[in-house]
Motif scaffolding. Sequence first.
Motif, short mmCIF file in Angstrom:
data_model
loop_
_atom_site.label_atom_id
_atom_site.label_comp_id
_atom_site.label_asym_id
_atom_site.label_seq_id
_atom_site.Cartn_x
_atom_site.Cartn_y
_atom_site.Cartn_z
N GLN A 38 0.85 -1.19 0.00
CA GLN A 38 0.00 0.00 0.00
C GLN A 38 0.89 1.24 0.00
O GLN A 38 1.54 1.53 1.00
N HIS A 39 0.93 1.93 -1.13
CA HIS A 39 1.65 3.19 -1.19
C HIS A 39 0.74 4.31 -0.67
O HIS A 39 -0.48 4.19 -0.74
N PRO A 40 1.33 5.38 -0.15
CA PRO A 40 0.52 6.47 0.41
C PRO A 40 -0.54 6.95 -0.58
O PRO A 40 -0.24 7.18 -1.76
N ASN A 41 -1.75 7.05 -0.08
CA ASN A 41 -2.87 7.56 -0.87
C ASN A 41 -3.18 6.72 -2.11
O ASN A 41 -3.76 7.23 -3.07
N LYS A 42 -2.78 5.46 -2.05
CA LYS A 42 -3.10 4.55 -3.15
C LYS A 42 -3.73 3.28 -2.60
O LYS A 42 -3.62 2.97 -1.42
N ARG B 9 -14.14 9.64 -2.65
CA ARG B 9 -12.82 9.29 -2.15
C ARG B 9 -12.61 9.80 -0.73
O ARG B 9 -11.90 9.20 0.07
N HIS B 10 -13.25 10.91 -0.43
CA HIS B 10 -13.14 11.51 0.90
C HIS B 10 -14.53 11.99 1.33
O HIS B 10 -15.30 12.45 0.49
N MET B 89 -10.65 4.43 6.89
CA MET B 89 -10.68 4.21 5.46
C MET B 89 -11.55 2.99 5.20
O MET B 89 -11.33 1.94 5.81
N PRO B 108 -9.51 2.23 -4.35
CA PRO B 108 -8.67 3.21 -3.68
C PRO B 108 -9.15 3.57 -2.28
O PRO B 108 -8.41 4.18 -1.52
N THR B 110 -12.51 4.87 0.51
CA THR B 110 -13.19 6.11 0.89
C THR B 110 -12.73 6.46 2.30
O THR B 110 -12.93 5.66 3.22
N ARG B 111 -12.12 7.63 2.43
CA ARG B 111 -11.66 8.05 3.76
C ARG B 111 -12.74 8.87 4.42
O ARG B 111 -13.15 9.92 3.91
#
Lengths: 114, 115
Positions: A38-42, B9-10, B89, B108, B110-111
């Motif tokens: 898991q890469h940051p924000n990915k 996403r957020h 998340m 990806p 949802t935060r």
Amino acid sequence: AQSVTQLDSHVSVSEGTPVLLRCNYSSSYSPSLFWYVQHPNKGLQLLLKYTSAATLVKGINGFEAEFKKSETSFHLTKPSAHMSDAAEYFCVVSLYNQGGKLIFGQGTELSVKP
Amino acid sequence: DTGVSQNPRHKITKRGQNVTFRCDPISEHNRLYWYRQTLGQGPEFLTYFQNEAQLEKSRLLSDRFSAERPKGSFSTLEIQRTEQGDSAMYLCASSQSRGRGETQYFGPGTRLLVL
């Protein structure tokens, strides 16, 4: 009960040196095991998986892992770290008799120094 | 194959409000999973669907949480009366069931931040 223990919460290596991320599992039957990154924000990306075929599994980006039943281990290795390998790594066991749900380890954060 | 997508996403909301998240799986996948990941932890299983049937729910999924997958396509996860502890998340994954070693592909996420 099935579980996964990642033995290091954080590993730091220098670029070009080997990487070793350690994982032990507990399972009442022969497990399917995975490593995700898991890469940051990915999102989570599959690195490799073991499903009872060859015990040495090769994955993407030069990573590989060896399934050792006698040691209940599934350690992740890479011969030479690259800066782009810096990320969070998760060792995962799949409960295929329970709909394939995944049980994740706590994660190991890999830092790569120039 | 566009992968698994999640929207939004957020999301920032106030305590007590309801929120809904959407997940669009890979089109040919019959299984869809929801996980929750809090800071510094690995993802934890919440629930999963095979086609439109919800087959398992974790104890983590309180009565305030509900998930649906109408027609076996996209899925929604709703949280009613949000609490600060719901901040996390929320990850969706999909797979094609084939027994041992089936691979789950993740969106990806949802935060969610509950103020």
